[in-house]
Design a protein around this motif. Structure first.
Motif, PDB file in Angstrom:
ATOM      1  N   ASN A 191      44.779  31.594  38.429  1.00  0.00           N
ATOM      2  CA  ASN A 191      44.396  31.624  37.015  1.00  0.00           C
ATOM      3  C   ASN A 191      45.515  32.043  36.075  1.00  0.00           C
ATOM      4  O   ASN A 191      45.293  32.154  34.867  1.00  0.00           O
ATOM      5  CB  ASN A 191      43.181  32.546  36.837  1.00  0.00           C
ATOM      6  CG  ASN A 191      41.925  31.889  37.345  1.00  0.00           C
ATOM      7  OD1 ASN A 191      41.510  30.853  36.836  1.00  0.00           O
ATOM      8  ND2 ASN A 191      41.324  32.469  38.370  1.00  0.00           N
ATOM      9  N   LEU A 192      46.713  32.270  36.607  1.00  0.00           N
ATOM     10  CA  LEU A 192      47.828  32.638  35.726  1.00  0.00           C
ATOM     11  C   LEU A 192      48.248  31.454  34.861  1.00  0.00           C
ATOM     12  O   LEU A 192      48.292  30.322  35.325  1.00  0.00           O
ATOM     13  CB  LEU A 192      49.023  33.119  36.551  1.00  0.00           C
ATOM     14  CG  LEU A 192      48.866  34.448  37.271  1.00  0.00           C
ATOM     15  CD1 LEU A 192      50.109  34.741  38.111  1.00  0.00           C
ATOM     16  CD2 LEU A 192      48.609  35.581  36.288  1.00  0.00           C
ATOM     17  N   ILE A 218      48.343  41.159  32.881  1.00  0.00           N
ATOM     18  CA  ILE A 218      47.216  41.198  33.806  1.00  0.00           C
ATOM     19  C   ILE A 218      47.514  42.228  34.880  1.00  0.00           C
ATOM     20  O   ILE A 218      48.571  42.184  35.509  1.00  0.00           O
ATOM     21  CB  ILE A 218      46.990  39.814  34.444  1.00  0.00           C
ATOM     22  CG1 ILE A 218      46.675  38.811  33.341  1.00  0.00           C
ATOM     23  CG2 ILE A 218      45.896  39.855  35.493  1.00  0.00           C
ATOM     24  CD1 ILE A 218      46.883  37.390  33.721  1.00  0.00           C
ATOM     25  N   TYR A 270      46.658  43.640  38.520  1.00  0.00           N
ATOM     26  CA  TYR A 270      45.982  43.271  39.757  1.00  0.00           C
ATOM     27  C   TYR A 270      44.978  44.366  40.084  1.00  0.00           C
ATOM     28  O   TYR A 270      45.326  45.540  40.165  1.00  0.00           O
ATOM     29  CB  TYR A 270      46.998  43.093  40.892  1.00  0.00           C
ATOM     30  CG  TYR A 270      46.343  42.801  42.215  1.00  0.00           C
ATOM     31  CD1 TYR A 270      45.726  41.581  42.436  1.00  0.00           C
ATOM     32  CD2 TYR A 270      46.321  43.746  43.225  1.00  0.00           C
ATOM     33  CE1 TYR A 270      45.114  41.308  43.638  1.00  0.00           C
ATOM     34  CE2 TYR A 270      45.713  43.476  44.433  1.00  0.00           C
ATOM     35  CZ  TYR A 270      45.109  42.264  44.636  1.00  0.00           C
ATOM     36  OH  TYR A 270      44.499  41.999  45.826  1.00  0.00           O
ATOM     37  N   ASN A 271      43.726  44.000  40.253  1.00  0.00           N
ATOM     38  CA  ASN A 271      42.652  44.969  40.443  1.00  0.00           C
ATOM     39  C   ASN A 271      42.112  44.980  41.856  1.00  0.00           C
ATOM     40  O   ASN A 271      40.911  45.122  42.069  1.00  0.00           O
ATOM     41  CB  ASN A 271      41.513  44.708  39.449  1.00  0.00           C
ATOM     42  CG  ASN A 271      41.893  45.128  38.049  1.00  0.00           C
ATOM     43  OD1 ASN A 271      42.486  46.183  37.855  1.00  0.00           O
ATOM     44  ND2 ASN A 271      41.579  44.305  37.080  1.00  0.00           N
ATOM     45  N   ASP A 305      52.028  34.643  31.220  1.00  0.00           N
ATOM     46  CA  ASP A 305      51.328  35.786  31.801  1.00  0.00           C
ATOM     47  C   ASP A 305      52.272  36.660  32.608  1.00  0.00           C
ATOM     48  O   ASP A 305      53.269  36.187  33.161  1.00  0.00           O
ATOM     49  CB  ASP A 305      50.180  35.324  32.721  1.00  0.00           C
ATOM     50  CG  ASP A 305      48.974  34.810  31.961  1.00  0.00           C
ATOM     51  OD1 ASP A 305      48.903  35.015  30.731  1.00  0.00           O
ATOM     52  OD2 ASP A 305      48.096  34.206  32.614  1.00  0.00           O
ATOM     53  N   LEU A 357      51.840  39.540  35.698  1.00  0.00           N
ATOM     54  CA  LEU A 357      50.934  40.174  36.648  1.00  0.00           C
ATOM     55  C   LEU A 357      51.584  41.451  37.170  1.00  0.00           C
ATOM     56  O   LEU A 357      52.709  41.416  37.665  1.00  0.00           O
ATOM     57  CB  LEU A 357      50.620  39.220  37.804  1.00  0.00           C
ATOM     58  CG  LEU A 357      49.749  39.758  38.928  1.00  0.00           C
ATOM     59  CD1 LEU A 357      48.383  40.210  38.414  1.00  0.00           C
ATOM     60  CD2 LEU A 357      49.590  38.710  40.018  1.00  0.00           C
ATOM     61  N   LEU A 371      41.184  38.025  46.168  1.00  0.00           N
ATOM     62  CA  LEU A 371      41.407  38.349  44.760  1.00  0.00           C
ATOM     63  C   LEU A 371      42.803  37.941  44.307  1.00  0.00           C
ATOM     64  O   LEU A 371      42.976  37.417  43.206  1.00  0.00           O
ATOM     65  CB  LEU A 371      41.188  39.838  44.505  1.00  0.00           C
ATOM     66  CG  LEU A 371      41.424  40.290  43.068  1.00  0.00           C
ATOM     67  CD1 LEU A 371      40.487  39.573  42.098  1.00  0.00           C
ATOM     68  CD2 LEU A 371      41.269  41.791  42.956  1.00  0.00           C
ATOM     69  N   THR A 404      43.574  35.385  41.367  1.00  0.00           N
ATOM     70  CA  THR A 404      44.401  35.819  40.242  1.00  0.00           C
ATOM     71  C   THR A 404      45.593  34.887  40.044  1.00  0.00           C
ATOM     72  O   THR A 404      45.874  34.459  38.924  1.00  0.00           O
ATOM     73  CB  THR A 404      44.887  37.268  40.471  1.00  0.00           C
ATOM     74  OG1 THR A 404      43.753  38.123  40.642  1.00  0.00           O
ATOM     75  CG2 THR A 404      45.718  37.754  39.295  1.00  0.00           C
TER      76      THR A 404
END
Length: 86
Positions: A30-31, A3, A5-6, A35, A37, A23, A27
């Protein structure tokens, strides 16, 4: 899953710090196990306090970029006791 980070990079403005903080909390919430990040290299993400992570298991956080918390703690979110969420 991998994932990225956006968040909005390289913007020191307070509205962006709030967006990036929200955000990041979303994020982290929801990990799932397994996962990874990633925070992109050569980027700086400005945040407010109040970043929380609960019950993370078997996740990896890759900090190739930089996270900076605004020092304007008067704007940070607060808990029911009135203290800032650090």
């Amino acid at each position: 899953a991998i994932i990225k980070y956006n968040g909005i990079p390289n913007d020191k403005s307070l509205p962006t710090a709030w967006k990036n903080g929200a955000l990041l909390n979303l994020t982290l919430a929801n990990l799932k196990s397994g996962d990874e990040l990633y925070f992109a290299a050569n980027t700086t993400y400005y945040l407010v306090g109040g970043i929380t992570a609960w019950k993370l298991r078997n996740v990896v956080l890759h900090f190739d970029g930089t996270l900076i918390f605004t020092n304007n703690v008067d704007t940070w979110p607060r808990g029911p006791n009135g203290r800032v969420l650090e």
